[in-house]
Design a protein around this motif. Structure first.
Motif, short mmCIF file in Angstrom:
data_model
loop_
_atom_site.label_atom_id
_atom_site.label_comp_id
_atom_site.label_asym_id
_atom_site.label_seq_id
_atom_site.Cartn_x
_atom_site.Cartn_y
_atom_site.Cartn_z
N ALA A 1 -29.36 13.77 -0.17
CA ALA A 1 -28.45 14.79 0.35
C ALA A 1 -28.27 15.88 -0.69
CB ALA A 1 -27.11 14.15 0.69
N THR A 2 -28.27 17.11 -0.26
CA THR A 2 -28.02 18.22 -1.19
C THR A 2 -26.62 18.79 -0.98
OG1 THR A 2 -29.13 19.69 0.36
CG2 THR A 2 -30.43 18.88 -1.48
N ASP A 3 -26.08 18.63 0.24
CA ASP A 3 -24.71 19.10 0.51
C ASP A 3 -23.73 18.02 0.04
OD1 ASP A 3 -25.69 21.38 1.73
OD2 ASP A 3 -25.77 20.41 3.70
N THR A 4 -22.49 18.43 -0.24
CA THR A 4 -21.42 17.47 -0.48
C THR A 4 -21.11 16.78 0.84
OG1 THR A 4 -20.53 18.77 -2.27
CG2 THR A 4 -19.02 17.22 -1.22
N VAL A 5 -20.94 15.45 0.78
CA VAL A 5 -20.75 14.68 2.01
C VAL A 5 -19.30 14.23 2.12
CG1 VAL A 5 -21.51 12.66 3.33
CG2 VAL A 5 -23.15 13.90 1.88
N LYS A 6 -18.67 14.59 3.24
CA LYS A 6 -17.27 14.20 3.49
C LYS A 6 -17.24 13.16 4.59
CE LYS A 6 -15.47 17.51 0.88
NZ LYS A 6 -14.85 17.18 -0.42
N THR B 1 -14.46 11.81 0.07
CA THR B 1 -15.71 12.44 -0.33
C THR B 1 -16.66 11.33 -0.78
OG1 THR B 1 -14.58 14.44 -1.02
CG2 THR B 1 -16.79 14.08 -1.92
N ARG C 1 -22.48 11.88 -3.59
CA ARG C 1 -23.70 12.42 -3.00
C ARG C 1 -24.94 11.63 -3.38
NH1 ARG C 1 -24.13 18.61 -3.86
NH2 ARG C 1 -24.64 17.99 -5.98
#
Ligand code: MG
Length: 388
Positions: free
Chosen positions: A133-138, A149, A152
């Motif tokens: 994953a490159t985006d922050t994951v919520k 959160t 990542r």
């Protein structure tokens, strides 16, 4: 190592609002499914390919699923993805050591990615292509509020191919038969407690679920470096002797002059050079092969007609003409007054706009046979773009 591929194409998903299942929508002129099947058919490690299809397609399969260089088996897909894969798995040959499962909706899968996944499955028993994953994951709740959160580094986005030792996938599918739906085969393997290796996925290996994905895949195919580039360039050259008693015809224009070009046809060296450039760009041979001067049909032939025929040949090979550019080397006569008419004739023969045709006249500064007015030479280049 005997490897069999299963392509899961049983879905009827019509999120595009198109009546056809999405795996049959065209991508760069061929169905998405055809791209996916061919990626495995051409792969040197894959011995055979089994495709799970909607039943109406297995009853009446398209040509690319009938004629194949490799063993290609078609089976009716089931209600759930795992049912389709289980039906395909039932047809896997007994000597198969690794089964690689791929989603038909990922038509850009690369040879390397297939190889990486197969090799990881051979060593670890189960392996999937996945991207970090490159985006922050919520993590969110049903009121759309963030409840946390997720680190990542722990998140990987699963792709296919997913590959398994045959025994591992067999056990996972047996168990799955009695259990809830899974979105991929790795989830079934996780349930039996077998570790699954993460293999570096490929950002180009997009899953086509929306019209935007299809557009992205078109762009990746058109401009990408991975053997998919569909721009082709060709070069052509011709030279004819200037002799008495012949008309001078260049680019389909009869040019007033005391001599003309010697030759079997009308000796239009401009058309001949452009014809060779076009055929060359499509790797479709040359003018001598298609229009041999031993054939009486081409005696005094209108070379614009040969050019038009060459365009048909390259179009049949899946190309369209982007542009051509021509240099005519002639000591005399002066060609500038005729250039625009020649461009218009060539453009009409090729069914392109005048703006796609360039022609320049040059002298040879008095050097050699051209400079002495004994011959005229023509160089041409042609650019084609593929529609495949
Ligand atoms: Mg010629």
């Amino acid at each position: 190592m005997h490897v069999t591929a299963i392509i899961a194409a049983g879905g009827r998903g019509a999120r595009f609002g198109d009546a056809r299942p999405k795996q049959l929508l065209p991508l760069a002129g061929r169905p998405i499914l055809q791209h996916s099947v061919e990626a495995f058919v051409r792969h040197p490690q894959i011995a055979g390919v089994i495709v799970a299809l909607p039943p109406e397609l297995t009853a009446n399969p398209p040509e690319y699923l009938r004629a194949s260089a490799k063993r290609l088996t078609l089976v009716d897909g089931g209600a759930r993805r795992q049912d389709s894969v289980a039906r395909a798995f039932a047809r896997v040959p007994a000597q198969t050591e690794i089964v690689v499962v791929h989603d038909a909706a990922r038509p850009l899968v690369s040879d390397d990615l297939i190889a990486r996944t197969v090799e990881a499955a051979a060593s670890d028993g189960a392996a999937i292509a996945a991207l970090p994953a490159t985006d922050t994951v919520k993590r969110g709740n049903y009121q759309r509020l963030v409840v946390g959160t997720v680190p990542r580094g722990e998140i990987f986005l699963a792709q296919t191919p997913q590959a398994f030792r045959t025994a591992v996938l067999r056990e996972a599918l047996l168990r799955a038969d009695r259990e809830a739906e899974a979105t991929d085969e790795a989830a079934l393997v996780e349930r039996i407690g077998h570790p699954v290796r993460l293999v570096d996925g490929d950002p180009r290996n997009v899953k086509i679920t929306t019209a935007d994905d299809l557009e992205l895949a078109e762009r990746l195919l058109g401009g990408g470096p991975a053997g998919a580039s569909l721009i082709r360039i060709g070069t052509g050259y011709d030279l004819h002797r200037l002799v008495d008693g012949r008309r001078l015809i260049l680019g389909g224009v009869v040019i007033p002059f005391e001599k003309g070009l010697a030759g079997h046809s009308d000796a239009d060296a401009v058309c001949h050079a452009v014809t060779d450039a076009l055929l060359g760009a499509a790797a479709a041979g040359d003018i001598g092969r298609h229009f041999p001067d031993t054939d009486p049909r081409w005696k005094d032939a209108d070379s614009l007609a040969l050019l038009a025929r060459a365009v048909e040949i390259v179009e049949a090979a899946g190309f369209t003409v982007v542009n051509v550019d021509v240099v005519i080397i002639a000591e005399r006569p002066k060609l500038a007054p005729y250039v625009d008419t020649m461009r218009a004739h060539l453009a009409r023969a090729m069914r392109v706009a005048d703006g796609q045709v360039g022609i320049k006249g040059k002298t040879n500064e008095g050097v050699g046979s051209i400079g002495a007015g004994e011959s005229i030479a023509v160089h041409a280049v042609a650019l084609l773009s593929g529609r495949r």
